[in-house]
Enzyme design. Structure first.
Site, PDB file in Angstrom:
ATOM      1  CG  PHE A   1     -11.419  29.199 -51.178  1.00  0.00           C
ATOM      2  CD1 PHE A   1     -10.701  30.374 -50.967  1.00  0.00           C
ATOM      3  CD2 PHE A   1     -10.750  28.110 -51.713  1.00  0.00           C
ATOM      4  CE1 PHE A   1      -9.351  30.464 -51.290  1.00  0.00           C
ATOM      5  CE2 PHE A   1      -9.391  28.189 -52.042  1.00  0.00           C
ATOM      6  CZ  PHE A   1      -8.701  29.378 -51.825  1.00  0.00           C
TER       7      PHE A   1
ATOM      8  CD  GLU B   1       0.610  39.132 -49.955  1.00  0.00           C
ATOM      9  OE1 GLU B   1       1.085  39.039 -48.795  1.00  0.00           O
ATOM     10  OE2 GLU B   1       0.100  38.174 -50.556  1.00  0.00           O
TER      11      GLU B   1
ATOM     12  CG  ASN C   1      -7.019  31.145 -41.907  1.00  0.00           C
ATOM     13  OD1 ASN C   1      -7.201  32.360 -42.019  1.00  0.00           O
ATOM     14  ND2 ASN C   1      -6.496  30.407 -42.865  1.00  0.00           N
TER      15      ASN C   1
ATOM     16  CE1 TYR D   1      -5.645  35.980 -49.045  1.00  0.00           C
ATOM     17  CE2 TYR D   1      -7.324  37.450 -48.187  1.00  0.00           C
ATOM     18  CZ  TYR D   1      -6.268  36.570 -47.982  1.00  0.00           C
ATOM     19  OH  TYR D   1      -5.847  36.303 -46.702  1.00  0.00           O
TER      20      TYR D   1
ATOM     21  CB  THR E   1      -4.209  26.998 -44.877  1.00  0.00           C
ATOM     22  OG1 THR E   1      -3.017  27.330 -45.584  1.00  0.00           O
ATOM     23  CG2 THR E   1      -5.342  27.887 -45.331  1.00  0.00           C
TER      24      THR E   1
ATOM     25  CE  LYS F   1      -6.352  35.451 -43.202  1.00  0.00           C
ATOM     26  NZ  LYS F   1      -6.724  34.221 -43.968  1.00  0.00           N
TER      27      LYS F   1
ATOM     28  NE  ARG G   1      -3.545  30.634 -40.798  1.00  0.00           N
ATOM     29  CZ  ARG G   1      -3.047  30.697 -42.018  1.00  0.00           C
ATOM     30  NH1 ARG G   1      -2.145  29.817 -42.420  1.00  0.00           N
ATOM     31  NH2 ARG G   1      -3.442  31.653 -42.839  1.00  0.00           N
TER      32      ARG G   1
ATOM     33  CG  HIS H   1      -2.234  37.184 -45.494  1.00  0.00           C
ATOM     34  ND1 HIS H   1      -2.352  36.304 -46.535  1.00  0.00           N
ATOM     35  CD2 HIS H   1      -1.250  38.056 -45.843  1.00  0.00           C
ATOM     36  CE1 HIS H   1      -1.482  36.660 -47.488  1.00  0.00           C
ATOM     37  NE2 HIS H   1      -0.810  37.720 -47.085  1.00  0.00           N
TER      38      HIS H   1
ATOM     39  NE  ARG I   1       2.866  30.816 -45.551  1.00  0.00           N
ATOM     40  CZ  ARG I   1       1.682  30.792 -46.162  1.00  0.00           C
ATOM     41  NH1 ARG I   1       0.978  31.928 -46.304  1.00  0.00           N
ATOM     42  NH2 ARG I   1       1.166  29.683 -46.620  1.00  0.00           N
TER      43      ARG I   1
HETATM   44  P1  RTP Z   1      -3.337  33.429 -46.316  1.00  0.00           P
HETATM   45  O1  RTP Z   1      -3.097  33.726 -47.777  1.00  0.00           O
HETATM   46  O2  RTP Z   1      -4.624  34.011 -45.782  1.00  0.00           O
HETATM   47  O3  RTP Z   1      -2.141  33.753 -45.490  1.00  0.00           O
HETATM   48  O4  RTP Z   1      -3.514  31.841 -46.130  1.00  0.00           O
HETATM   49  P2  RTP Z   1      -2.639  30.693 -46.756  1.00  0.00           P
HETATM   50  O5  RTP Z   1      -1.526  31.258 -47.584  1.00  0.00           O
HETATM   51  O6  RTP Z   1      -2.290  29.771 -45.665  1.00  0.00           O
HETATM   52  O7  RTP Z   1      -3.701  30.007 -47.712  1.00  0.00           O
HETATM   53  P3  RTP Z   1      -4.090  30.343 -49.235  1.00  0.00           P
HETATM   54  O8  RTP Z   1      -3.990  29.093 -50.006  1.00  0.00           O
HETATM   55  O9  RTP Z   1      -3.342  31.537 -49.734  1.00  0.00           O
HETATM   56  O10 RTP Z   1      -5.639  30.714 -49.106  1.00  0.00           O
HETATM   57  C1  RTP Z   1      -6.047  32.002 -48.689  1.00  0.00           C
HETATM   58  C2  RTP Z   1      -7.176  31.863 -47.691  1.00  0.00           C
HETATM   59  O11 RTP Z   1      -8.309  31.297 -48.340  1.00  0.00           O
HETATM   60  C3  RTP Z   1      -8.990  30.434 -47.448  1.00  0.00           C
HETATM   61  N1  RTP Z   1      -9.050  29.084 -48.012  1.00  0.00           N
HETATM   62  N2  RTP Z   1     -10.127  28.351 -47.988  1.00  0.00           N
HETATM   63  N3  RTP Z   1     -11.982  26.232 -48.303  1.00  0.00           N
HETATM   64  C4  RTP Z   1     -10.751  26.079 -48.757  1.00  0.00           C
HETATM   65  O12 RTP Z   1     -10.349  25.076 -49.299  1.00  0.00           O
HETATM   66  C5  RTP Z   1      -9.811  27.183 -48.567  1.00  0.00           C
HETATM   67  N4  RTP Z   1      -8.555  27.196 -48.961  1.00  0.00           N
HETATM   68  C6  RTP Z   1      -8.066  28.411 -48.609  1.00  0.00           C
HETATM   69  C7  RTP Z   1      -8.237  30.397 -46.154  1.00  0.00           C
HETATM   70  O13 RTP Z   1      -8.887  31.257 -45.228  1.00  0.00           O
HETATM   71  C8  RTP Z   1      -6.857  30.921 -46.513  1.00  0.00           C
HETATM   72  O14 RTP Z   1      -6.257  31.566 -45.437  1.00  0.00           O
HETATM   73 MG    MG Z   2      -1.827  32.724 -49.075  1.00  0.00          MG
END
Ligand code: RTP
Ligand code: MG
Length: 141
Positions: free
Chosen positions: A59, A128, A114, A51, A93, A11, A104, A117, A87
């Protein structure tokens, strides 16, 4: 264990910190191979489409704003159990909850910035990878 492909993004925060190589080393040390890669500065439309599953979340605007704030490095990783392995390397996250030694924990600042992805299932990996790469841009080895 099945050979898989997964989509990884370094990122804007991690690209700005100049740690692309350090993150690639983590992939390589874990036995994951980079089989496709490109640097991109995502448009708002590209980030929103990528996304889309989160478009109703509070968010979403911040996420799209952050992902378009600077260049990202996008890659396809291939290897045994690549989706879960990536992962695991990434960590939780929220970097405050990420296990020590994960990408991370070591490179991320906040839940928004963070560092990386990674696809979270075989279905999302397929979608993706195809979102960013045509089949002739992927070089299995
Ligand atoms: P990513 O998709 O980026 O790999 O991250 P992830 O699976 O660990 O998390 P995901 O639930 O898919 O959320 C995508 C991105 O959104 C942001 N986020 N912010 N403020 C919040 O509660 C919140 N939750 C998620 C994070 O930057 C996350 O990587
Ligand atoms: Mg995700």
């Amino acid at each position: 264990m099945a050979n898989q492909r997964t989509l990884s993004i370094i990122k804007p925060d991690a690209v700005a910190k100049n740690v692309i190589g350090e993150i690639y080393s983590r992939f390589e040390q874990a036995g994951l191979k980079v089989v496709a890669a490109k640097m991109l500065h995502l448009s708002k439309e590209q980030a929103e489409g990528f996304y889309a599953e989160h478009k109703e979340r509070g968010f979403f605007g911040e996420l799209v704003g952050f992902m378009t704030s600077g260049p990202v490095m996008v890659q396809v990783l291939e290897g045994d159990d690549a989706i879960a392995k990536n992962r695991e390397l990434m960590g939780a996250t929220n970097p405050k909850e990420a296990a020590p030694g994960t990408i991370r924990a070591d490179f991320a600042q906040s839940i928004d910035a963070n560092a990386v992805h990674g696809s979270d299932s075989p279905e999302s990996a397929e979608r993706e990878v195809a979102y960013f790469f045509s089949s002739d841009e992927i070089c299995p080895r």
